[in-house]
Design an enzyme around this catalytic site. Structure first.
Site, short mmCIF file in Angstrom:
data_model
loop_
_atom_site.label_atom_id
_atom_site.label_comp_id
_atom_site.label_asym_id
_atom_site.label_seq_id
_atom_site.Cartn_x
_atom_site.Cartn_y
_atom_site.Cartn_z
N SER A 76 0.85 -1.20 0.00
CA SER A 76 0.00 0.00 0.00
C SER A 76 0.88 1.24 0.00
CB SER A 76 -0.89 0.02 1.23
OG SER A 76 -1.39 1.33 1.41
N HIS A 93 -1.23 -1.27 -4.32
CA HIS A 93 -2.50 -1.01 -3.63
C HIS A 93 -2.59 0.49 -3.35
CE1 HIS A 93 -5.95 -2.12 -1.05
NE2 HIS A 93 -5.52 -1.16 -0.25
N ASP A 142 -4.79 3.63 -1.94
CA ASP A 142 -5.86 3.95 -1.00
C ASP A 142 -6.37 5.37 -1.18
OD1 ASP A 142 -6.03 1.56 0.76
OD2 ASP A 142 -3.91 2.01 1.08
N MET A 175 -8.99 8.19 -0.03
CA MET A 175 -9.83 8.55 1.14
C MET A 175 -10.37 9.97 0.97
SD MET A 175 -7.32 7.23 4.14
CE MET A 175 -6.61 5.58 4.11
N HIS A 186 -8.37 1.09 -3.98
CA HIS A 186 -9.28 0.87 -2.85
C HIS A 186 -9.95 2.20 -2.51
CE1 HIS A 186 -9.53 -0.28 1.75
NE2 HIS A 186 -10.72 -0.14 1.19
N MET A 189 -12.11 4.45 -0.43
CA MET A 189 -12.76 4.66 0.87
C MET A 189 -13.46 6.01 0.80
SD MET A 189 -9.67 3.18 3.17
CE MET A 189 -8.58 3.21 1.75
N MET A 223 -11.35 -5.72 5.59
CA MET A 223 -10.56 -4.78 6.38
C MET A 223 -10.24 -5.43 7.73
SD MET A 223 -10.10 -2.22 4.45
CE MET A 223 -9.07 -1.44 5.68
N ASP A 274 -6.52 -6.37 4.37
CA ASP A 274 -5.98 -5.02 4.37
C ASP A 274 -5.96 -4.43 5.78
OD1 ASP A 274 -5.13 -2.52 3.69
OD2 ASP A 274 -6.91 -1.97 2.51
C1 DX5 Z 1 -6.22 1.59 5.63
C2 DX5 Z 1 -5.81 1.29 4.20
C3 DX5 Z 1 -4.68 0.33 4.13
C4 DX5 Z 1 -3.41 0.82 4.77
C5 DX5 Z 1 -2.74 -0.38 5.36
O1 DX5 Z 1 -7.42 2.26 5.65
O2 DX5 Z 1 -6.88 0.74 3.47
O3 DX5 Z 1 -4.45 -0.12 2.81
O4 DX5 Z 1 -2.54 1.46 3.90
O5 DX5 Z 1 -1.65 0.04 6.08
P1 DX5 Z 1 -0.86 -0.92 7.06
O6 DX5 Z 1 -0.40 -2.11 6.25
O7 DX5 Z 1 0.24 -0.07 7.57
O8 DX5 Z 1 -1.83 -1.35 8.14
ZN ZN Z 2 -6.42 -0.29 1.46
#
Ligand code: DX5
Ligand code: ZN
Length: 216
Positions: free
Chosen positions: A7, A32, A34, A36, A65, A67, A136, A174
């Site tokens: 990620s 990956h 993310d 947000m 991903h 969010m 998650m 994740d």
């Molecule tokens: C959290 C994200 C993850 C995050 C994971 O909301 O969806 O993908 O980057 O990070 P680690 O591996 O550090 O928990």
């Molecule tokens: Zn993620």
């Protein structure tokens, strides 16, 4: 062999090009990414503009991903930015079936993410339509959190649902994945490991990816 999806949330964004090069050289399978929005989750990360740059820096699969609320408003934009897999949260979709059809009709693989409190049963009527389930294992929004142990039970339940129906759906985990807990996650039935801090905060990220990849 698991699919390893580092990620980039944990990457150094001032040196994004070096981070992409590192992943390109490594045994990582997917990037990956993310996204947000500060509404669905209490944090804001990056959007299609950054993904477009990352797309140009790699030929590996871009696993996006989302969010965000109202993901249907942005699916086309993420396709244009270069997403190969687009994952939406079940909790953010009032018309999940329609959202999945939209993603697939745009030519992307469709993923559905579940927050820790959402039972895997909620996927019963949509499982055959999707390519990936992202479970998650932390509450979404931030990297570097601790793995929620109950996720292992959810993985087992989901693995059974998928196998009983003879489907071919990825189970991606994740949040809080480490070299220490990764084997138990795979043993429970997952096949995709997302790892942010574990990879990017390692002294040897390429070595860490290799170690994760060697698990079975
Ligand atoms: C959290 C994200 C993850 C995050 C994971 O909301 O969806 O993908 O980057 O990070 P680690 O591996 O550090 O928990
Ligand atoms: Zn993620």
């Amino acid at each position: 062999m698991p699919i390893i999806a580092p990620s980039l949330l944990a990457a150094n964004f001032l040196h994004l090009s070096n981070e992409c090069e590192m992943l390109n050289k490594s045994e990582a399978d997917w990037f990956h990414l993310d996204v947000m929005d500060g509404r669905f989750v209490p944090n804001i990360s990056f959007g299609p503009m950054i993904i477009e740059f990352i797309r140009k820096a790699t030929t590996k699969t871009c696993d996006v991903h989302l969010m965000i609320e109202e993901p249907e408003k942005y699916a086309e934009e993420f396709k244009k930015a270069g997403a190969d897999i687009l994952t939406v949260h079940i909790e953010a979709c009032r018309h999940l079936h329609r959202n999945i059809q939209q993603i697939k009709s745009l030519g992307m693989k469709a993923g559905v993410a579940l927050n820790p409190h959402t039972p895997v049963d909620s996927l019963a009527d949509i499982l055959h339509e999707i390519d990936l389930v992202c479970l998650m294992s932390v509450n979404p929004g931030f990297g570097g959190q601790k793995f929620i142990p109950f996720t292992l039970e959810k993985i087992k339940q989901l693995r059974k649902m998928i196998d009983d129906r003879g489907l071919n759906v990825h189970i991606e985990i994740d949040g809080g994945v480490t070299l220490e807990n990764a084997q138990s996650i795979l043993d429970a039935g997952a096949d995709v490991l997302v790892a942010g801090s574990t990879v990017f905060k390692a002294t040897d990220p390429i070595g860490m990816i290799r170690d994760l990849k060697q698990l079975s």
